[in-house]
Design a protein around this motif. Structure first.
Motif, PDB file in Angstrom:
ATOM      1  N   ALA A 162     -10.346  -8.981  -9.779  1.00 22.16           N
ATOM      2  CA  ALA A 162     -10.089  -8.060 -10.436  1.00 22.16           C
ATOM      3  C   ALA A 162     -10.074  -6.818 -10.959  1.00 22.16           C
ATOM      4  O   ALA A 162      -9.508  -5.542 -10.275  1.00 22.16           O
ATOM      5  N   LEU A 163     -11.161  -6.684 -10.988  1.00 14.50           N
ATOM      6  CA  LEU A 163     -12.071  -5.215 -11.374  1.00 14.50           C
ATOM      7  C   LEU A 163     -11.843  -4.269 -10.494  1.00 14.50           C
ATOM      8  O   LEU A 163     -11.270  -3.408 -10.030  1.00 14.50           O
ATOM      9  N   ARG A 164     -12.383  -4.912  -9.244  1.00  9.26           N
ATOM     10  CA  ARG A 164     -13.155  -4.479  -8.126  1.00  9.26           C
ATOM     11  C   ARG A 164     -12.182  -4.204  -6.980  1.00  9.26           C
ATOM     12  O   ARG A 164     -11.486  -3.121  -6.791  1.00  9.26           O
ATOM     13  N   GLU A 165     -11.039  -5.374  -6.920  1.00 12.35           N
ATOM     14  CA  GLU A 165      -9.630  -4.973  -6.687  1.00 12.35           C
ATOM     15  C   GLU A 165      -8.264  -3.424  -6.697  1.00 12.35           C
ATOM     16  O   GLU A 165      -8.238  -3.577  -6.244  1.00 12.35           O
ATOM     17  N   THR A 166      -8.103  -3.664  -8.776  1.00 15.05           N
ATOM     18  CA  THR A 166      -7.660  -2.881  -9.230  1.00 15.05           C
ATOM     19  C   THR A 166      -8.051  -1.094  -9.294  1.00 15.05           C
ATOM     20  O   THR A 166      -7.734  -0.372  -8.815  1.00 15.05           O
ATOM     21  N   THR A 167      -9.360  -1.342  -8.967  1.00 15.68           N
ATOM     22  CA  THR A 167     -10.024   0.204  -8.740  1.00 15.68           C
ATOM     23  C   THR A 167     -10.390   0.488  -7.586  1.00 15.68           C
ATOM     24  O   THR A 167     -10.351   1.141  -7.580  1.00 15.68           O
ATOM     25  N   LEU A 168     -10.824  -0.215  -6.660  1.00 11.84           N
ATOM     26  CA  LEU A 168     -10.025   0.612  -5.051  1.00 11.84           C
ATOM     27  C   LEU A 168      -8.695   0.178  -5.056  1.00 11.84           C
ATOM     28  O   LEU A 168      -8.758   1.508  -4.085  1.00 11.84           O
ATOM     29  N   GLY A 169      -7.833  -0.719  -5.300  1.00 14.84           N
ATOM     30  CA  GLY A 169      -6.112  -0.456  -4.736  1.00 14.84           C
ATOM     31  C   GLY A 169      -5.999   1.104  -5.763  1.00 14.84           C
ATOM     32  O   GLY A 169      -5.308   2.340  -5.224  1.00 14.84           O
ATOM     33  N   ILE A 170      -6.460   1.855  -6.843  1.00 14.53           N
ATOM     34  CA  ILE A 170      -6.462   2.991  -7.387  1.00 14.53           C
ATOM     35  C   ILE A 170      -7.000   4.156  -6.821  1.00 14.53           C
ATOM     36  O   ILE A 170      -6.221   4.637  -6.361  1.00 14.53           O
ATOM     37  N   TYR A 171      -7.707   4.207  -5.870  1.00 14.62           N
ATOM     38  CA  TYR A 171      -9.060   4.700  -5.550  1.00 14.62           C
ATOM     39  C   TYR A 171      -7.834   5.030  -4.108  1.00 14.62           C
ATOM     40  O   TYR A 171      -7.557   6.512  -3.197  1.00 14.62           O
ATOM     41  N   ARG A 172      -7.805   3.969  -3.573  1.00 16.47           N
ATOM     42  CA  ARG A 172      -7.137   4.119  -1.942  1.00 16.47           C
ATOM     43  C   ARG A 172      -5.595   5.425  -2.291  1.00 16.47           C
ATOM     44  O   ARG A 172      -5.536   6.045  -1.230  1.00 16.47           O
ATOM     45  N   ARG A 173      -5.548   4.456  -3.558  1.00 12.43           N
ATOM     46  CA  ARG A 173      -3.279   5.055  -3.410  1.00 12.43           C
ATOM     47  C   ARG A 173      -3.607   6.564  -3.401  1.00 12.43           C
ATOM     48  O   ARG A 173      -3.157   7.546  -2.684  1.00 12.43           O
ATOM     49  N   GLY A 174      -4.401   6.997  -4.078  1.00 12.06           N
ATOM     50  CA  GLY A 174      -4.406   8.329  -5.240  1.00 12.06           C
ATOM     51  C   GLY A 174      -5.618   8.820  -3.606  1.00 12.06           C
ATOM     52  O   GLY A 174      -4.878  10.232  -3.323  1.00 12.06           O
ATOM     53  N   ALA A 175      -6.734   8.477  -3.504  1.00 16.39           N
ATOM     54  CA  ALA A 175      -7.249   9.404  -1.639  1.00 16.39           C
ATOM     55  C   ALA A 175      -5.984   9.571  -0.845  1.00 16.39           C
ATOM     56  O   ALA A 175      -6.345  10.866   0.078  1.00 16.39           O
ATOM     57  N   GLU A 176      -5.003   8.691  -0.377  1.00 15.12           N
ATOM     58  CA  GLU A 176      -4.302   8.615   0.194  1.00 15.12           C
ATOM     59  C   GLU A 176      -3.679   9.450   0.109  1.00 15.12           C
ATOM     60  O   GLU A 176      -3.277  10.843   0.783  1.00 15.12           O
ATOM     61  N   LEU A 177      -3.021   9.980  -1.285  1.00 15.98           N
ATOM     62  CA  LEU A 177      -2.046  11.119  -1.580  1.00 15.98           C
ATOM     63  C   LEU A 177      -2.223  12.151  -1.629  1.00 15.98           C
ATOM     64  O   LEU A 177      -1.872  13.005  -1.350  1.00 15.98           O
ATOM     65  N   ALA A 178      -3.636  12.185  -2.201  1.00 14.11           N
ATOM     66  CA  ALA A 178      -4.390  13.501  -2.103  1.00 14.11           C
ATOM     67  C   ALA A 178      -4.937  14.196  -0.795  1.00 14.11           C
ATOM     68  O   ALA A 178      -4.435  15.872  -0.779  1.00 14.11           O
ATOM     69  N   LEU A 179      -5.072  13.636  -0.411  1.00 14.25           N
ATOM     70  CA  LEU A 179      -5.562  13.616   1.033  1.00 14.25           C
ATOM     71  C   LEU A 179      -3.934  14.231   2.209  1.00 14.25           C
ATOM     72  O   LEU A 179      -4.383  15.589   2.566  1.00 14.25           O
ATOM     73  N   GLU A 180      -2.896  14.088   1.833  1.00 15.66           N
ATOM     74  CA  GLU A 180      -1.873  14.566   2.438  1.00 15.66           C
ATOM     75  C   GLU A 180      -1.774  15.953   1.937  1.00 15.66           C
ATOM     76  O   GLU A 180      -0.903  16.595   2.393  1.00 15.66           O
ATOM     77  N   ARG A 181      -2.231  16.232   0.464  1.00 18.40           N
ATOM     78  CA  ARG A 181      -2.310  17.188   0.626  1.00 18.40           C
ATOM     79  C   ARG A 181      -3.104  18.479   0.396  1.00 18.40           C
ATOM     80  O   ARG A 181      -3.243  19.130  -0.484  1.00 18.40           O
ATOM     81  N   GLY A 182      -4.299  17.821   1.421  1.00 20.57           N
ATOM     82  CA  GLY A 182      -5.213  18.587   1.471  1.00 20.57           C
ATOM     83  C   GLY A 182      -6.436  18.597   0.295  1.00 20.57           C
ATOM     84  O   GLY A 182      -6.793  19.685   0.315  1.00 20.57           O
ATOM     85  N   ILE A 183      -6.742  17.393  -0.467  1.00 16.49           N
ATOM     86  CA  ILE A 183      -7.304  17.540  -1.189  1.00 16.49           C
ATOM     87  C   ILE A 183      -8.525  16.334  -0.828  1.00 16.49           C
ATOM     88  O   ILE A 183      -7.249  14.941  -0.979  1.00 16.49           O
ATOM     89  N   ILE A 184      -9.617  16.236  -1.283  1.00 15.19           N
ATOM     90  CA  ILE A 184      -9.883  15.091  -0.976  1.00 15.19           C
ATOM     91  C   ILE A 184     -10.847  14.270  -2.405  1.00 15.19           C
ATOM     92  O   ILE A 184     -11.209  15.572  -2.822  1.00 15.19           O
ATOM     93  N   ILE A 185     -10.271  13.093  -2.529  1.00  9.72           N
ATOM     94  CA  ILE A 185     -10.816  12.570  -3.849  1.00  9.72           C
ATOM     95  C   ILE A 185     -12.119  12.077  -3.207  1.00  9.72           C
ATOM     96  O   ILE A 185     -11.656  11.027  -2.582  1.00  9.72           O
ATOM     97  N   ALA A 186     -13.323  12.332  -3.213  1.00  8.62           N
ATOM     98  CA  ALA A 186     -14.775  12.053  -2.972  1.00  8.62           C
ATOM     99  C   ALA A 186     -14.705  10.741  -3.891  1.00  8.62           C
ATOM    100  O   ALA A 186     -15.072   9.382  -2.725  1.00  8.62           O
ATOM    101  N   ASP A 187     -15.032  10.636  -5.028  1.00  8.25           N
ATOM    102  CA  ASP A 187     -14.477   9.420  -5.835  1.00  8.25           C
ATOM    103  C   ASP A 187     -14.098   9.264  -7.127  1.00  8.25           C
ATOM    104  O   ASP A 187     -13.272  10.243  -7.978  1.00  8.25           O
ATOM    105  N   THR A 188     -14.105   8.255  -8.021  1.00  6.69           N
ATOM    106  CA  THR A 188     -13.076   8.078  -9.411  1.00  6.69           C
ATOM    107  C   THR A 188     -13.856   7.006  -9.677  1.00  6.69           C
ATOM    108  O   THR A 188     -14.521   5.955  -9.249  1.00  6.69           O
TER     109      THR A 188
END
Ligand code: PZK
Length: 276
Positions: A162-188
């Motif tokens: 659950a910790l792994r899937e939640t962490t990855l879910g947050i990162y994927r959602r965040g990184a995808e949205l930020a990239l649409e706005r020109g910002i790379i979230i390399a890690d979190t």
């Protein structure tokens, strides 16, 4: 109010059953807190976190009780939150190869037990985001890498998953949205805790430049290190002063403060689409 934790740039107070998380205007570069604050930094990162908590609510519930019912001296940069039983794992997700992940990859070809393809270079995008947990070290000490199996041994199979899937879910959602706005979230790095029913709840701040590496997508180029979207102005100026990166940090000139403040506001506006 009773201070229960003091971080480098945030403080945590107890207020009855609740906690009050207060973001300061302090900025750290190369792990050193500078003597000059960045006006509104605490408020900007608080608003950004609140926006993300809302965006992520279908992935994981969050700890926010109120962003307004806080002591007036902290208005705008404090969050009233529920007290959780914090998980003793730093939950990190990475989508790009940098920092300690790059060091470990060059030595072993893997990061936190996750085998990666051969031939990756610094700042490369990974084929898919990976969970790279670390131990929670006391303030001043450095976190050390854990494997997923280490997390299973500590938290049990179901909770580790659950910790792994939640962490990855947050990162994927965040990184995808930020990239649409020109910002790379390399890690979190995310902080998860358990509520009284044992359910995982997202705590602390989330997907801010203080908890994540933000890069400018327009200038990203694998094969070299990337400038920090928020801190590069301070770093470049500080390098020019000959500062050796040990405390005390240099006092910032007004123009560097103003340009850095504008960067934090730019991050907020680009990611949320709101005007500061
Ligand atoms: C909690 N931290 C990290 C943050 C610091 C340290 N909702 C919560 N319940 C229980 N504990 C915490 C939280 C949250 N958030 C977070 N440590 C404990 C932290 C800010 C400043 F000094």
């Amino acid at each position: 109010m009773k201070l229960i934790h003091s971080g480098k740039v945030r403080d945590l107070y107890a207020d009855g059953d609740d906690l009050i998380l207060v973001a300061s205007d302090r900025v750290s570069v190369y792990d050193v807190i500078l003597p000059t604050p960045i006006p509104d930094k605490g408020a900007v990162l608080t608003r950004l976190s609140l926006w993300w908590f809302d965006q992520l609510a279908d992935i994981v519930p969050h700890h926010v009780v109120s962003a307004t019912d806080v002591p007036p001296e902290w208005a705008g940069r404090a969050i009233r939150c529920r007290r959780l039983d914090m998980v003793k794992v730093e939950c990190v997700a990475r989508g790009y190869l940098t920092g300690s992940g790059l060091v470990e990859y060059r030595k072993t070809g893997a990061v936190c037990g996750v085998r990666l393809p051969a031939g990756l270079v610094e700042s490369d995008r990974l084929p898919e985001a990976i969970f790279t947990p670390t131990t929670k070290a006391p303030l001043g000490e450095h976190d050390t890498a854990m494997t997923y199996e280490d997390v299973v041994a500590q938290e049990g199979e179901a909770d580790a998953s659950a910790l792994r899937e939640t962490t990855l879910g947050i990162y994927r959602r965040g990184a995808e949205l930020a990239l649409e706005r020109g910002i790379i979230i390399a890690d979190t790095k995310v902080e998860l805790g358990r509520d009284r029913d044992g359910r995982f709840v997202l705590a602390d701040e989330v997907l801010t430049p203080d908890s994540s590496r933000f890069w400018d997508a327009a200038t990203w180029e694998p094969g070299r290190s990337q400038d920090s979207f928020d801190k590069q102005i301070v770093r470049d100026w500080a390098a020019g002063t000959g500062w050796d990166k040990t405390p005390p940090g240099p006092v910032l000139p007004d123009d560097i403060v103003a340009k850095t403040r504008a960067r934090y506001i730019e991050v907020y506006e680009r990611i949320t689409g709101n005007t500061w």
